[in-house]
Design a protein around this motif. Structure first.
Motif, PDB file in Angstrom:
ATOM      1  N   PHE A 142       0.811  -1.213   0.000  1.00 21.04           N
ATOM      2  CA  PHE A 142       0.000   0.000   0.000  1.00 21.04           C
ATOM      3  C   PHE A 142       0.840   1.256   0.000  1.00 21.04           C
ATOM      4  O   PHE A 142       1.957   1.280   0.516  1.00 21.04           O
ATOM      5  CB  PHE A 142      -0.932   0.006   1.220  1.00 21.04           C
ATOM      6  CG  PHE A 142      -1.961  -1.089   1.199  1.00 21.04           C
ATOM      7  CD1 PHE A 142      -1.741  -2.299   1.851  1.00 21.04           C
ATOM      8  CD2 PHE A 142      -3.157  -0.914   0.513  1.00 21.04           C
ATOM      9  CE1 PHE A 142      -2.681  -3.317   1.832  1.00 21.04           C
ATOM     10  CE2 PHE A 142      -4.106  -1.921   0.492  1.00 21.04           C
ATOM     11  CZ  PHE A 142      -3.869  -3.119   1.137  1.00 21.04           C
ATOM     12  N   GLY A 143       0.279   2.307  -0.563  1.00 22.25           N
ATOM     13  CA  GLY A 143       0.946   3.605  -0.600  1.00 22.25           C
ATOM     14  C   GLY A 143       1.020   4.236   0.773  1.00 22.25           C
ATOM     15  O   GLY A 143       1.891   5.056   1.036  1.00 22.25           O
ATOM     16  N   SER A 144       0.118   3.864   1.664  1.00 22.39           N
ATOM     17  CA  SER A 144       0.136   4.431   3.017  1.00 22.39           C
ATOM     18  C   SER A 144      -0.507   3.445   3.979  1.00 22.39           C
ATOM     19  O   SER A 144      -1.288   2.573   3.568  1.00 22.39           O
ATOM     20  CB  SER A 144      -0.666   5.742   3.060  1.00 22.39           C
ATOM     21  OG  SER A 144      -2.059   5.454   2.941  1.00 22.39           O
ATOM     22  N   LYS A 145      -0.198   3.606   5.259  1.00 26.18           N
ATOM     23  CA  LYS A 145      -0.809   2.731   6.271  1.00 26.18           C
ATOM     24  C   LYS A 145      -2.314   2.994   6.334  1.00 26.18           C
ATOM     25  O   LYS A 145      -3.097   2.091   6.636  1.00 26.18           O
ATOM     26  CB  LYS A 145      -0.159   2.974   7.637  1.00 26.18           C
ATOM     27  CG  LYS A 145       1.272   2.432   7.695  1.00 26.18           C
ATOM     28  CD  LYS A 145       1.917   2.691   9.032  1.00 26.18           C
ATOM     29  CE  LYS A 145       3.343   2.145   9.071  1.00 26.18           C
ATOM     30  NZ  LYS A 145       4.089   2.314   7.813  1.00 26.18           N
ATOM     31  N   GLU A 146      -2.714   4.236   6.064  1.00 24.60           N
ATOM     32  CA  GLU A 146      -4.138   4.583   6.099  1.00 24.60           C
ATOM     33  C   GLU A 146      -4.871   3.817   4.999  1.00 24.60           C
ATOM     34  O   GLU A 146      -5.932   3.239   5.221  1.00 24.60           O
ATOM     35  CB  GLU A 146      -4.345   6.098   5.914  1.00 24.60           C
ATOM     36  CG  GLU A 146      -3.843   6.937   7.073  1.00 24.60           C
ATOM     37  CD  GLU A 146      -2.306   7.026   7.154  1.00 24.60           C
ATOM     38  OE1 GLU A 146      -1.638   6.835   6.110  1.00 24.60           O
ATOM     39  OE2 GLU A 146      -1.792   7.224   8.282  1.00 24.60           O
ATOM     40  N   ASP A 147      -4.271   3.813   3.796  1.00 23.54           N
ATOM     41  CA  ASP A 147      -4.875   3.042   2.703  1.00 23.54           C
ATOM     42  C   ASP A 147      -4.959   1.570   3.084  1.00 23.54           C
ATOM     43  O   ASP A 147      -5.965   0.904   2.829  1.00 23.54           O
ATOM     44  CB  ASP A 147      -4.054   3.202   1.413  1.00 23.54           C
ATOM     45  CG  ASP A 147      -4.508   4.385   0.558  1.00 23.54           C
ATOM     46  OD1 ASP A 147      -5.431   5.116   0.985  1.00 23.54           O
ATOM     47  OD2 ASP A 147      -3.935   4.579  -0.530  1.00 23.54           O
ATOM     48  N   ALA A 148      -3.901   1.064   3.690  1.00 23.51           N
ATOM     49  CA  ALA A 148      -3.887  -0.346   4.085  1.00 23.51           C
ATOM     50  C   ALA A 148      -5.021  -0.640   5.058  1.00 23.51           C
ATOM     51  O   ALA A 148      -5.759  -1.621   4.887  1.00 23.51           O
ATOM     52  CB  ALA A 148      -2.533  -0.694   4.708  1.00 23.51           C
ATOM     53  N   ALA A 149      -5.193   0.231   6.038  1.00 26.79           N
ATOM     54  CA  ALA A 149      -6.241   0.010   7.047  1.00 26.79           C
ATOM     55  C   ALA A 149      -7.633   0.111   6.417  1.00 26.79           C
ATOM     56  O   ALA A 149      -8.522  -0.695   6.721  1.00 26.79           O
ATOM     57  CB  ALA A 149      -6.092   1.037   8.170  1.00 26.79           C
ATOM     58  N   ALA A 150      -7.822   1.064   5.512  1.00 29.10           N
ATOM     59  CA  ALA A 150      -9.128   1.219   4.854  1.00 29.10           C
ATOM     60  C   ALA A 150      -9.450  -0.010   4.008  1.00 29.10           C
ATOM     61  O   ALA A 150     -10.568  -0.543   4.046  1.00 29.10           O
ATOM     62  CB  ALA A 150      -9.121   2.485   3.986  1.00 29.10           C
ATOM     63  N   PHE A 151      -8.447  -0.480   3.278  1.00 30.62           N
ATOM     64  CA  PHE A 151      -8.679  -1.653   2.420  1.00 30.62           C
ATOM     65  C   PHE A 151      -8.980  -2.885   3.263  1.00 30.62           C
ATOM     66  O   PHE A 151      -9.900  -3.653   2.968  1.00 30.62           O
ATOM     67  CB  PHE A 151      -7.463  -1.903   1.513  1.00 30.62           C
ATOM     68  CG  PHE A 151      -7.710  -2.951   0.464  1.00 30.62           C
ATOM     69  CD1 PHE A 151      -7.412  -4.295   0.723  1.00 30.62           C
ATOM     70  CD2 PHE A 151      -8.268  -2.613  -0.755  1.00 30.62           C
ATOM     71  CE1 PHE A 151      -7.663  -5.268  -0.236  1.00 30.62           C
ATOM     72  CE2 PHE A 151      -8.505  -3.582  -1.719  1.00 30.62           C
ATOM     73  CZ  PHE A 151      -8.203  -4.913  -1.462  1.00 30.62           C
ATOM     74  N   ALA A 152      -8.204  -3.057   4.341  1.00 34.06           N
ATOM     75  CA  ALA A 152      -8.410  -4.227   5.216  1.00 34.06           C
ATOM     76  C   ALA A 152      -9.826  -4.227   5.795  1.00 34.06           C
ATOM     77  O   ALA A 152     -10.501  -5.263   5.794  1.00 34.06           O
ATOM     78  CB  ALA A 152      -7.371  -4.239   6.325  1.00 34.06           C
ATOM     79  N   ALA A 153     -10.296  -3.046   6.226  1.00 41.79           N
ATOM     80  CA  ALA A 153     -11.652  -2.970   6.799  1.00 41.79           C
ATOM     81  C   ALA A 153     -12.698  -3.363   5.755  1.00 41.79           C
ATOM     82  O   ALA A 153     -13.597  -4.165   6.032  1.00 41.79           O
ATOM     83  CB  ALA A 153     -11.913  -1.552   7.311  1.00 41.79           C
ATOM     84  N   ALA A 154     -12.562  -2.844   4.533  1.00 38.88           N
ATOM     85  CA  ALA A 154     -13.525  -3.156   3.469  1.00 38.88           C
ATOM     86  C   ALA A 154     -13.424  -4.633   3.084  1.00 38.88           C
ATOM     87  O   ALA A 154     -14.443  -5.312   2.895  1.00 38.88           O
ATOM     88  CB  ALA A 154     -13.271  -2.266   2.252  1.00 38.88           C
ATOM     89  N   MET A 155     -12.217  -5.141   3.013  1.00 37.09           N
ATOM     90  CA  MET A 155     -12.004  -6.548   2.626  1.00 37.09           C
ATOM     91  C   MET A 155     -12.648  -7.474   3.661  1.00 37.09           C
ATOM     92  O   MET A 155     -13.344  -8.434   3.311  1.00 37.09           O
ATOM     93  CB  MET A 155     -10.508  -6.831   2.511  1.00 37.09           C
ATOM     94  CG  MET A 155     -10.150  -8.281   2.240  1.00 37.09           C
ATOM     95  SD  MET A 155     -10.804  -8.917   0.687  1.00 37.09           S
ATOM     96  CE  MET A 155      -9.351  -8.829  -0.328  1.00 37.09           C
ATOM     97  N   MET A 156     -12.468  -7.135   4.932  1.00 38.42           N
ATOM     98  CA  MET A 156     -13.010  -8.028   5.966  1.00 38.42           C
ATOM     99  C   MET A 156     -14.537  -7.949   6.017  1.00 38.42           C
ATOM    100  O   MET A 156     -15.202  -8.951   6.243  1.00 38.42           O
ATOM    101  CB  MET A 156     -12.333  -7.755   7.305  1.00 38.42           C
ATOM    102  CG  MET A 156     -10.872  -8.203   7.236  1.00 38.42           C
ATOM    103  SD  MET A 156      -9.996  -8.204   8.788  1.00 38.42           S
ATOM    104  CE  MET A 156      -9.752  -6.472   9.015  1.00 38.42           C
TER     105      MET A 156
END
Ligand code: K0K
Length: 113
Positions: A93-107
């Motif tokens: 991910f380009g940023s930890k924020e993007d990573a966290a947002a994607f993880a939440a949506a994925m889960m």
């Protein structure tokens, strides 16, 4: 009623090359960012991950169904990964924020299918 995007992040899409035991960028030799989205098809209640190269040709580098019981591994704050029947995907991910947002949506998607 088509598909709606439930999240959009920047990430380099990687595939694991099991033969050579190394990560390779999806879609080209050199790693570059893609716009990665999770699409929801409400009518069919299906979800998929779609990623397109940000620069130039908008090449689709990932188009992967999210399946029931899939395990999403947050290996590091910036690098998450999962297996599909054929291969192992990784997102840098380009940023930890993007990573966290994607993880939440994925889960959410994994819980919903
Ligand atoms: C883009 C470079 C990249 C960046 C970040 C780091 C983070 C760790 N890491 C890895 O590749 C780790 C290290 C060991 C290796 C061994 C095996 C691998 C590779 C294939 C999958 N895998 C699993 O461990 C899977 C995970 C999983 C668990 C649960 C559910 C789903 C899955 Cl996918 N385990 C099962 C049982 O499938 C793996 O991720 N591996 C990455 C890495 O070093 N680099 C740097 C480089 O490579 O230069």
């Amino acid at each position: 009623m088509g598909e709606t995007s439930i999240c959009q992040v920047r990430a380099t899409v990687m595939l694991y090359d099991d033969t050579n035991k190394r990560w390779v960028p999806a879609g080209s030799e050199n790693p570059s960012f893609s716009r990665v989205q999770i699409y929801h098809n409400a009518a069919a209640n299906t979800y998929r991950v779609v990623g397109r190269k940000i620069q130039a040709d908008q090449q689709v580098v990932i188009n992967c169904a999210i399946i029931r019981g899939m395990k999403y591994n947050q290996a590091t704050p910036n690098f998450h990964q999962w297996r599909d029947p054929k291969q192992v995907w990784g997102l840098n991910f380009g940023s930890k924020e993007d990573a966290a947002a994607f993880a939440a949506a994925m889960m959410r998607a994994i819980d919903a299918v």
